[in-house]
Design an enzyme around this catalytic site. Structure first.
Site, PDB file in Angstrom:
ATOM      1  CE1 TYR A  36      37.509  88.926  46.342  1.00 22.86           C
ATOM      2  CE2 TYR A  36      39.089  88.818  48.150  1.00 22.86           C
ATOM      3  CZ  TYR A  36      38.413  88.207  47.105  1.00 22.86           C
ATOM      4  OH  TYR A  36      38.628  86.890  46.842  1.00 22.86           O
ATOM      5  CD  GLU A 113      51.604  81.753  22.467  1.00 22.14           C
ATOM      6  OE1 GLU A 113      50.676  81.962  21.669  1.00 22.14           O
ATOM      7  OE2 GLU A 113      51.702  80.749  23.168  1.00 22.14           O
ATOM      8  CE  LYS A 115      60.599  78.767  25.806  1.00 22.58           C
ATOM      9  NZ  LYS A 115      60.940  78.483  27.178  1.00 22.58           N
ATOM     10  CG  ASP A 117      62.554  81.399  32.797  1.00 28.21           C
ATOM     11  OD1 ASP A 117      62.480  80.196  32.488  1.00 28.21           O
ATOM     12  OD2 ASP A 117      63.552  81.903  33.334  1.00 28.21           O
ATOM     13  CE1 TYR A 223      51.926  76.760  26.636  1.00 31.94           C
ATOM     14  CE2 TYR A 223      52.431  78.445  28.260  1.00 31.94           C
ATOM     15  CZ  TYR A 223      52.636  77.182  27.739  1.00 31.94           C
ATOM     16  OH  TYR A 223      53.546  76.347  28.319  1.00 31.94           O
ATOM     17  CE  LYS A 287      52.551  78.252  21.263  1.00 37.31           C
ATOM     18  NZ  LYS A 287      51.671  78.275  22.441  1.00 37.31           N
ATOM     19  CE  LYS A 311      65.039  79.556  25.632  1.00 34.53           C
ATOM     20  NZ  LYS A 311      65.425  79.458  26.962  1.00 34.53           N
ATOM     21  CB  CYS A 405      83.241  79.868  60.911  1.00 34.94           C
ATOM     22  SG  CYS A 405      82.568  81.525  60.783  1.00 34.94           S
ATOM     23  CB  CYS A 408      84.011  82.505  64.813  1.00 34.46           C
ATOM     24  SG  CYS A 408      83.169  80.961  64.403  1.00 34.46           S
ATOM     25  CB  CYS A 421      79.402  79.219  61.215  1.00 40.17           C
ATOM     26  SG  CYS A 421      80.178  79.456  62.810  1.00 40.17           S
ATOM     27  CB  CYS A 426      80.055  82.565  64.865  1.00 34.38           C
ATOM     28  SG  CYS A 426      80.580  83.352  63.337  1.00 34.38           S
TER      29      CYS A 426
END
Ligand code: IVH
Length: 667
Positions: A36, A113, A115, A117, A223, A287, A311, A405, A408, A421, A426
Site C-alpha cells: 500500500y 444500532e 450509540k 460516544d 447513521y 429508531k 443507555k 510543590c 520540593c 511545580c 524539584c
C-alpha cells in the site's frame, strides 16, 4: 515516445481509494502495508511531477491545511436533532407504547444500532465530493470543521455513485486503542490526560490546525441523513446498507426487529457485542425503521418521537475516599490522586484513581471521607467521577490545594487547569527525569530502576542528571543494601550507556513532545546533538513528523540555560553526541532488521503491532525459527511460545514490548 500520465493517474487514484476503503471501511485489506505504501508513494510522486493532474480530493491530501483563526459558523440545511435517553427497560417499553399509539396501531419495525460516544457531525457531499463538514453546535448552526474532517482516514473525500447532493449525519470518535496510546504518550510527556475518548475526540476536532488533527487517528461512522436531493430510501435499515454499499463508513452492527421482545433481545445482544467494537458505546439507539412512519410521529422539542437512546450502565463502583496524594510528573505537573478503599471494578481491584486536577475537584465538590463513584472503561485509567452528597459524613474534609510543590516545596504556577511545580531543583521531577533517562527505551542503564534512582537522589548523590556520570565506587558503597557486586554492575551499566546511539540520548533528555520515534528521526536528520540544539523552528519543521508546536518546544528546550549546562557536562563525560552509520539508514529504527513473531491475544489489533514494528524498521514473520529475533506473546499464547522457548528466542510480553519502544517508561 511520450505517454500521457492522465490515465495512469486516474487508475492509481482509484486503486488507492479502493484500498483505503478495503482497509478503513471494510476492514478487509487485500494488500500488505508495504505494498500500500508503495502505491501511495507512487500517487504522491505522480502528483508532484504533474501538479496539474492532482485531484484536490486525492487521498494524499489527508494531511491538513493551513491553520485557521477561528471556525466559521454555518446554518444547518436540516436541523440536527438530539435524542432522549432512557436507562430502564420499563421506560423503553413506555416509548414503544407511545410509538404504537402515535401510529394508531400500525405495526412498527425498528432499527437498533450502537450509540457511539463521540461527537455528532454533518458531512455534505455535492456531486460525489466532500464539500463541507459541520459540528452539531446548537442544532441550528454549527462550526465549519471541513478541513479537520478531511483528515479523517476512513472518510473518503470523493465517492462514486452518490446522489447530486447528500448530507450524512454521524459520529466522530477516537478508536479505543488510539485513545489509550495517546494518553500513554501524554503521560510520558507530562501532559494532561484526557478523561475519555469522547473528550479526546472533541478536543481534537476543536483544534484550529488541521495538520495537528491529521496526526490523531480519528474515525467517523454515518447513521443518518440531512439534506438530500436526487435520492430516496425507505427505511433506516436500508440506509445502513446503502451507506456501506457506497463504500462509506457505516455501522457494521445493526439489527432489524419487531415488537418489544425483538427490541429488548437486540439491545441485550448489543450489550454483549459492544465490548469488541473499536469505539466506546454507551448505549443502543432504537429508531422506527420506516421513514414515512418517522414523519408521522414527528418531534417534541429537540428530540424526535421516533427514536430513543437506551443507555447501558457504565462500569462504576462506589467506594470511600481515604486521602489524596499528589504526583509530580517529569515536567512538574501535579496530579491529585485519590487513595481509595479497594473496590472491584471491571474485573480488577482499584485502590487509586485520578482526580485529574484541582478544578475538577472543586467542580465536583469532592472531599476526603466522601463516598465517591469511580469509573473505568476499557483501557481508561480509573477516575473519580462523582460524589454521593447524600451520604457525606459529617467529618468530611475539603481537599486542600497545595500552595507549594508537595515534593520540593517550590512555587507552583497555574497553567490552564493544571498546577505545575516551577522549581528547577524539584526532587520529584528529578526522580522522574532520571527514571526516564535510564529506562530501557532510552539510555538503557542496567541497574538504575525506580528504587535505585530514589536512593541516589535521597542520599544527595544526584542533584542534576549529569551527575550520573560522576558516581564513584565509594559513593555507592555508602548506600543501604548496596553490595560491591551491584555497585560494580551499576557503574558498568552507566559506562556502557555513554556509547548509546544518538536517538536514545535525545529521547532520554525528555524534551516535551518528543517520543522515541521522533527522536530517531531527529537523530537521522541532524546527525549530532550540537546541530540539533542549534536548529531553528524552520529547520525543524522541514522534517516530516515535526509540526510548528513541537518545533517550538524543541527550540525552547535547547535554549534553556540548564539544558546548555547539561549538554556541556554530558559531552565532557564522554557521551556519544553523533549519529552513527547504522542510525542514518532510512529505515533504521529500534527494530532495524529485527524479525518478530506475534502470538496470543494482544490488547490491540495485530495490524497495530505490525505497523508499529515496521515503522521502527522491523518485520513480522509467521513462524518461529532460530532466526527470529523476538516473539511478542499476548494472553493464551500457544505453540509458538513453546517453540520460542525451546529455540531460546527472546520472548517479550506486551509490557516489555512497550518498554522497548519507549511507549511506557514505567513511571
Ligand atoms: S440519531 C434525530 N444515532 O447521540 C436523531 N445519534 O444523545 C439524531 N449518537 O446527537 C441522532 N450514535 O451525537 C443517532 N446511532 C446513533 C447515534 C447517535 C451516537 C449521538 C449523536 C446525538 C446524540 C444524542
Amino acid at each position: 515516445m511520450s505517454s500521457t500520465p492522465a490515465p495512469q493517474y486516474a487508475r492509481l487514484l482509484e486503486e488507492v481509494r479502493r484500498h483505503d476503503r478495503l482497509y478503513y471501511v471494510e476492514a478487509k485489506p487485500e494488500i500488505s502495508d508495504a505494498a500500500y505504501d508503495r502505491l501511495y508513494r507512487e500517487l504522491q510522486d505522480l502528483e508532484q511531477a504533474h501538479p496539474e493532474l492532482a485531484d484536490e480530493n486525492s487521498p494524499t491530501r489527508k494531511v491538513g491545511g493551513s491553520p485557521l483563526d477561528s471556525f466559521r459558523s454555518v446554518a444547518h440545511a436540516v436541523r440536527m436533532q438530539s435524542l432522549n435517553n432512557t436507562y430502564s427497560e420499563e421506560e423503553l417499553e413506555d416509548f414503544l407504547g407511545r410509538v404504537e399509539k402515535g401510529l394508531v396501531g400500525q405495526a412498527s419495525e425498528f432499527a437498533i444500532e450502537p450509540k457511539i460516544d463521540g461527537l455528532a457531525v454533518s458531512v455534505r457531499f455535492e456531486n460525489g465530493r466532500l464539500v463541507q463538514g459541520l459540528t452539531r453546535g446548537d442544532g441550528e448552526r454549527g462550526d465549519d470543521i471541513t478541513e479537520n474532517l478531511k483528515t479523517i482516514r476512513n472518510l473518503p473525500l470523493s465517492v462514486r455513485g452518490l446522489p447530486k447532493l447528500i448530507e450524512f449525519r454521524g459520529e466522530v470518535y477516537l478508536p479505543e486503542p488510539a485513545f489509550a496510546a495517546m494518553n500513554r504518550a501524554r503521560e510520558k510527556k507530562g501532559e494532561a490526560l484526557f478523561a475519555n475518548p469522547r473528550n479526546a475526540a472533541a478536543g481534537t476536532l476543536k483544534l484550529l490546525d488541521s495538520r495537528e488533527v491529521a496526526k490523531r487517528p480519528l474515525a467517523v461512522i454515518f447513521y443518518g441523513l440531512g439534506e438530500v436531493a436526487g435520492f430516496s430510501v425507505e427505511t433506516q435499515n436500508d440506509l445502513h446498507r446503502q451507506i456501506l454499499q457506497w463504500g462509506l463508513p457505516g455501522h457494521a452492527w445493526f439489527r432489524h426487529v419487531r415488537g418489544t421482545s425483538g427490541v429488548l433481545d437486540a439491545i441485550r445482544e448489543l450489550n454483549r457485542d459492544r465490548l469488541n467494537f473499536p469505539f466506546a458505546t454507551d448505549g443502543a439507539v432504537i429508531k422506527v425503521d420506516r421513514f414515512d412512519q418517522q414523519k408521522v410521529l414527528g418531534q417534541t422539542g429537540k428530540a424526535p418521537r421516533w427514536a430513543i437512546a437506551y443507555k447501558y450502565a457504565p462500569e462504576q463502583a462506589e467506594t470511600r475516599l481515604h486521602s489524596v496524594t499528589f504526583q509530580v510528573g517529569r515536567t512538574g505537573v501535579i496530579t491529585p490522586v485519590a487513595e481509595l478503599e479497594p473496590v472491584l471494578l471491571s474485573g480488577s481491584t482499584v485502590a487509586r484513581a485520578t482526580l485529574h486536577n484541582f478544578e475538577e475537584i472543586a467542580r465536583k465538590d469532592i472531599r476526603v471521607g466522601d463516598l465517591v463513584t469511580v469509573e473505568k472503561a476499557g483501557e481508561v485509567i480509573p477516575a473519580v467521577i462523582s460524589v454521593n452528597l447524600k451520604k457525606r459524613p459529617s467529618d468530611s474534609r475539603p481537599i486542600s490545594v497545595p500552595s507549594h510543590c508537595p515534593v520540593c516545596g517550590g512555587p507552583l504556577s497555574k497553567e490552564e487547569v493544571f498546577l505545575r511545580c516551577r522549581s528547577r531543583d524539584c526532587v520529584g521531577q528529578l526522580k522522574r527525569r532520571l527514571q526516564h533517562f535510564a529506562h530501557r527505551g532510552a539510555m538503557d542503564i542496567e541497574g538504575m530502576g525506580e528504587v535505585m534512582v530514589g536512593q541516589l537522589v535521597d542520599a544527595g548523590l544526584i542533584q542534576h542528571l549529569d551527575q550520573i556520570y560522576g558516581l564513584t565506587d565509594e559513593q555507592l558503597a555508602g548506600l543501604e543494601r548496596m553490595g560491591e557486586k551491584s555497585a560494580a554492575n551499576l557503574l558498568e551499566g552507566i559506562a556502557a550507556s555513554k556509547s548509546r546511539p544518538l536517538w536514545r540520548l535525545i529521547f532520554g533528555l525528555g524534551i516535551p513532545q518528543v517520543g522515541a520515534v521522533l527522536s530517531e528521526s531527529l537523530a537521522r536528520n541532524f546527525r549530532s546533538l550540537s546541530k540539533l540544539s542549534s536548529a531553528t523552528v524552520s529547520d525543524l519543521t522541514q522534517i516530516n513528523d515535526v509540526g510548528p508546536k513541537v518545533a517550538e518546544e524543541i527550540v525552547s528546550f535547547f535554549q534553556e540555560p540548564s539544558t546548555r549546562r547539561l549538554l556541556v557536562s554530558l559531552e565532557k563525560a564522554g557521551l556519544n553526541f553523533t549519529a552513527r552509520k547504522e542510525e542514518l539508514a532510512e529505515r533504521g529504527g529500534v527494530f532495524s532488521g529485527k524479525k518478530f513473531v506475534l502470538t496470543g491475544t494482544l490488547d490491540q489489533p495485530r495490524e497495530e503491532f505490525i505497523r508499529r514494528i515496521q515503522s521502527l524498521g522491523g518485520s513480522v514473520v509467521g513462524s518461529v525459527s532460530a532466526k527470529t529475533d523476538y516473539v511478542l506473546a499476548g494472553e493464551e499464547a500457544g505453540s509458538k511460545l513453546s517453540q520460542a522457548r525451546s529455540l531460546g528466542v527472546p520472548i517479550l510480553s506486551q509490557k516489555e514490548f512497550e518498554k522497548l519502544v519507549g511507549q511506557d517508561t514505567g513511571e
